[in-house]
Scaffold this active site. Structure first.
Site, PDB file in Angstrom:
ATOM      1  N   GLN A   1      28.549  79.787 -11.148  1.00 12.17           N
ATOM      2  CA  GLN A   1      28.551  79.523  -9.716  1.00 12.17           C
ATOM      3  C   GLN A   1      29.855  78.874  -9.276  1.00 12.17           C
ATOM      4  O   GLN A   1      30.431  79.239  -8.252  1.00 12.17           O
ATOM      5  CB  GLN A   1      27.358  78.643  -9.327  1.00 12.17           C
ATOM      6  CG  GLN A   1      26.017  79.344  -9.459  1.00 12.17           C
ATOM      7  CD  GLN A   1      24.867  78.464  -9.018  1.00 12.17           C
ATOM      8  OE1 GLN A   1      25.048  77.314  -8.629  1.00 12.17           O
ATOM      9  NE2 GLN A   1      23.663  79.002  -9.076  1.00 12.17           N
TER      10      GLN A   1
ATOM     11  N   ASP B   1      19.019  79.483 -18.120  1.00 18.25           N
ATOM     12  CA  ASP B   1      17.917  79.770 -17.195  1.00 18.25           C
ATOM     13  C   ASP B   1      16.626  80.135 -17.917  1.00 18.25           C
ATOM     14  O   ASP B   1      15.540  80.015 -17.343  1.00 18.25           O
ATOM     15  CB  ASP B   1      18.303  80.919 -16.255  1.00 18.25           C
ATOM     16  CG  ASP B   1      19.288  80.487 -15.183  1.00 18.25           C
ATOM     17  OD1 ASP B   1      19.364  79.274 -14.895  1.00 18.25           O
ATOM     18  OD2 ASP B   1      19.992  81.358 -14.632  1.00 18.25           O
TER      19      ASP B   1
ATOM     20  N   ARG C   1      14.357  70.162 -15.454  1.00 20.34           N
ATOM     21  CA  ARG C   1      13.580  71.090 -16.276  1.00 20.34           C
ATOM     22  C   ARG C   1      13.278  70.559 -17.667  1.00 20.34           C
ATOM     23  O   ARG C   1      12.296  70.980 -18.288  1.00 20.34           O
ATOM     24  CB  ARG C   1      14.297  72.449 -16.355  1.00 20.34           C
ATOM     25  CG  ARG C   1      14.202  73.224 -15.048  1.00 20.34           C
ATOM     26  CD  ARG C   1      14.898  74.566 -15.104  1.00 20.34           C
ATOM     27  NE  ARG C   1      14.727  75.258 -13.815  1.00 20.34           N
ATOM     28  CZ  ARG C   1      15.440  76.313 -13.438  1.00 20.34           C
ATOM     29  NH1 ARG C   1      16.377  76.796 -14.236  1.00 20.34           N
ATOM     30  NH2 ARG C   1      15.224  76.879 -12.266  1.00 20.34           N
TER      31      ARG C   1
END
Length: 438
Positions: A177, A324, A355
């Site tokens: 990103q 991810d 997470r």
């Protein structure tokens, strides 16, 4: 009996055990690619048409932001048409742009906004508003843009764009990103903007830039884009999302006797590290590469559930390649023979939720033994998952990972926040129901 109970957003979704996973499916378009194609199409000359555009809320947020910049975007089903405005055609937004829950939208679009001759503001939902943006603010300021943020690093961002100058920027962390933000800003900067990666990250932006006609050169981990660039519209089919496919592969691996085939999946080499991890754990995964449209390899993946996985370790560069997919891999690690060690995963702390903490909490509720570290986890193997009350904490990947875990558990589970899956995959529960056999 269907494995998923009817869901009221205020009530936990019921998940019942399944016996096996079987069938052939196709999945919605890749989220990462959908974002990038839409943004570049907005800057291109002419109209672009994309088929199999992602159905997730994140990619809808990108389209909404583009409309706020004066771009004509229309869609019918999963086909999206975008009428490009050209490099200088975007209009100043009348109200703040809303990226919703999408970190990709706010980070990549900020790179484009930095080169526009107007002031824009971009915000997000509660979750996104607490995700740090310093990683993009620093290089954009170095290129000449003025970027203000809440407490110096959080959305909303106010970007006073204008004439940029090229930079040579070494990424402090592995982040596609951040890399993409700088490259997109480089489209407006006269000369060569260079990004240096310490670890390879997904290269969808580089491929998309070439497809739309930008001048891009890649020399190992040094990526150069030359601006100003004139982009040309194009029509493309978006491959299915490999990250979404992983949940179905894992479901089949958790349930012996399963036999699943997923067609039309994107097999970009910068994304397929998760398949290597699964193979090292002993998974019976087979890939058939079929085509390479627009520079993105596409193919089919077949998997069979053939007994316990071996477990192993994910660390270093391998962690960056599967960041991810770690929530789903963690579940597989709990039922594997030797467990799973995860290291160098501090990035998980600043995703849609923490997470590491949410995976740890939910696995413990299902009976797994797990030790949590600041940048990783040690997950003991040999667990027989038990039905439990689980919580996505509003994170789409946590929701999908533990919906799959519930299929392999002893007894019924309840999943609060199950609707979070719609951020990337609104059809997730319906598709999983078509292949879950009770």
């Amino acid at each position: 009996m269907r494995p998923f109970g009817i869901m009221n957003p205020a009530v936990a979704r019921k998940i019942r055990p399944a016996r096996r996973i079987a069938g052939t499916i196709s999945l919605p378009g890749d989220k990462s690619i959908s974002h990038r194609y839409a943004m570049l199409a907005a800057l291109a000359e002419g109209s672009s048409v994309f088929t199999n555009y992602s159905t997730g809320a994140d990619c809808a947020s990108t389209l909404a932001c583009l409309r706020g910049l004066g771009v004509e975007c229309s869609h019918r089903g999963t086909t999206v048409r975008i009428r490009g405005m050209g490099a200088a055609g975007l209009q100043a937004p009348q109200v703040p742009l809303d990226a919703g829950n999408s970190g990709t939208t706010i980070r990549l679009l900020s790179g484009i906004l930095a080169g526009q001759p107007f002031v824009s503001a971009i915000r997000g939902d509660e979750s996104l508003s607490n995700r740090p943006m310093q990683r993009i603010i620093t290089p954009l300021r170095s290129m000449g843009a003025s970027v203000d943020a809440r407490d110096g690093q959080f959305p909303p961002l106010t970007i006073r764009g204008g004439r940029l100058h090229p930079i040579r920027y070494e990424l402090p962390v592995a982040s596609a990103q951040v890399k993409s933000c700088v490259l997109l800003a480089g489209l407006s900067a006269p000369g060569a903007t260079q990004v240096l990666e310490l670890l390879e990250t997904r290269n969808h932006t580089e491929i998309a830039l070439r497809r739309f006609g930008a001048k891009v050169h890649v020399d190992e981990r040094e990526i150069t884009v030359r601006g100003p660039s004139r982009l040309e519209a194009c029509d493309l089919r978006i491959p299915s999302d490999l990250s979404s496919a992983v949940f179905f592969l894992a479901a089949a691996l958790l349930l012996p006797g399963s036999d699943l085939r997923i067609e039309g999946v994107g097999l970009n080499p910068t994304r397929t590290a998760v398949l290597d991890v699964l193979r090292k754990m002993g998974a019976a995964v087979r890939i058939e590469t079929q085509s390479d449209p627009g520079g993105e390899p596409v193919g089919s993946i077949s998997v069979r559930g053939a007994g316990p996985l071996a477990g192993g370790e994910i660390s270093g560069a391998a962690t960056a390649g599967v960041i991810d997919e770690i929530p789903m891999l963690a579940v597989l690690g709990a039922v594997s023979e030797s467990g799973l060690r995860i290291r160098d995963a501090g990035e998980l702390r600043v995703k849609e939720t923490d997470r590491i903490a949410t995976v740890t909490s939910n696995l413990r509720r299902m009976g797994a033994s797990i030790v949590e570290y600041e940048t990783g986890m040690d997950i003991e193997g040999g667990c027989r998952l038990k039905g439990a009350e689980l919580d996505s904490c509003g994170d789409h990947r946590i929701a999908m990972a533990f919906a799959v875990a519930g299929l392999a558990a002893e007894g019924e589970s309840g999943l609060s926040g199950a609707e979070a899956a719609s951020v990337s995959f609104p059809e997730f529960y319906d598709v999983l129901s078509t292949v879950a056999r009770d």
